[in-house]
Design a protein around this motif. Structure first.
Motif, PDB file in Angstrom:
ATOM      1  N   ALA A   1       0.835  -1.203   0.000  1.00  0.00           N
ATOM      2  CA  ALA A   1       0.000   0.000   0.000  1.00  0.00           C
ATOM      3  C   ALA A   1       0.872   1.258   0.000  1.00  0.00           C
ATOM      4  O   ALA A   1       0.563   2.232  -0.696  1.00  0.00           O
ATOM      5  N   GLU A   2       1.961   1.247   0.789  1.00  0.00           N
ATOM      6  CA  GLU A   2       2.862   2.410   0.823  1.00  0.00           C
ATOM      7  C   GLU A   2       3.522   2.632  -0.537  1.00  0.00           C
ATOM      8  O   GLU A   2       3.630   3.771  -1.009  1.00  0.00           O
ATOM      9  N   LEU A   3       3.941   1.560  -1.174  1.00  0.00           N
ATOM     10  CA  LEU A   3       4.547   1.676  -2.495  1.00  0.00           C
ATOM     11  C   LEU A   3       3.528   2.209  -3.504  1.00  0.00           C
ATOM     12  O   LEU A   3       3.827   3.100  -4.306  1.00  0.00           O
ATOM     13  N   SER A   4       2.304   1.690  -3.439  1.00  0.00           N
ATOM     14  CA  SER A   4       1.239   2.152  -4.326  1.00  0.00           C
ATOM     15  C   SER A   4       0.932   3.627  -4.104  1.00  0.00           C
ATOM     16  O   SER A   4       0.781   4.395  -5.059  1.00  0.00           O
ATOM     17  N   ASN A   5       0.849   4.033  -2.843  1.00  0.00           N
ATOM     18  CA  ASN A   5       0.587   5.442  -2.526  1.00  0.00           C
ATOM     19  C   ASN A   5       1.727   6.337  -2.998  1.00  0.00           C
ATOM     20  O   ASN A   5       1.498   7.434  -3.510  1.00  0.00           O
ATOM     21  N   PHE A   6       2.950   5.874  -2.829  1.00  0.00           N
ATOM     22  CA  PHE A   6       4.102   6.651  -3.284  1.00  0.00           C
ATOM     23  C   PHE A   6       4.045   6.844  -4.794  1.00  0.00           C
ATOM     24  O   PHE A   6       4.210   7.955  -5.301  1.00  0.00           O
ATOM     25  N   LEU A   7       3.817   5.764  -5.528  1.00  0.00           N
ATOM     26  CA  LEU A   7       3.770   5.858  -6.986  1.00  0.00           C
ATOM     27  C   LEU A   7       2.634   6.770  -7.451  1.00  0.00           C
ATOM     28  O   LEU A   7       2.803   7.549  -8.388  1.00  0.00           O
TER      29      LEU A   7
END
Length: 187
Positions: A5-11
């Motif tokens: 989720a953090e990676l998705s939010n960052f992207l």
């Protein structure tokens, strides 16, 4: 380590800015989208296990390198294959430079039999120089520059590393340039 989720939010948070940055650099919407998509894939595949705090500088480095790579490929392609553009067809009649060479008298009303002969001889010299390359160099060269595959795709097709593809392509272009210059063909 960044969660999914953090990676998705960052992207999602860097997507628009990265696109604008790439668009300003390359001035082509489709190319800019491709660059950003490739960068997002790289960071997700190779750096998804890093902490979230490390992702912004990594992403910027990847983005800048991708933009530089685009310019390098464009410049290299234009520098090395300017003279080969004469062998390309149009949208209605695409030509395969390795098989045929057709002249278009309408495009150049001053073109005559001598020009056609010179172009045919040049094509034959290019074909001969390609045939004299070692097989792996020829394969890498044709996949990268005639078929338009990128380094990763070429490496996957050839079953070798990306570094090997770069080495084979570099050696092939130098060998072709030397062979063609020896025959009197200058870029």
């Amino acid at each position: 380590m960044a969660s999914r989720a953090e990676l998705s939010n960052f992207l999602a948070s860097v997507e628009r800015r990265a696109y604008k940055q790439a668009l300003f650099a390359v001035r082509d919407e489709e190319v800019a989208l491709d660059i950003v998509q490739d960068c997002m894939m790289r960071i997700a595949e190779k750096y998804g296990d890093r902490p979230v705090e490390e992702l912004p500088p990594l992403f910027q480095r990847i983005l800048q390198n991708a933009i530089r790579d685009h310019y390098r490929r464009s410049r290299t392609h234009a520098d090395r294959f300017t003279s080969l553009s004469a062998f390309e067809g149009d949208e209605e009649n695409p030509a395969d430079a390795l098989e045929t060479l057709e002249t278009d008298a309408d495009a150049n009303p001053f073109a005559g039999p001598l020009d056609a002969l010179l172009q045919t001889e040049t094509l034959n010299l290019v074909e001969e120089a390609l045939q004299n390359l070692p097989p792996r160099q020829r394969e890498a060269f044709l996949l990268r520059y005639w078929e338009g595959l990128d380094i990763a795709e070429t490496a996957a097709v050839m079953g070798c590393t990306e570094g090997s593809v770069k080495t084979h392509c570099s050696r092939a272009t130098h060998a072709l340039a030397a062979a063609l210059q020896a025959k009197g063909i200058r870029p």
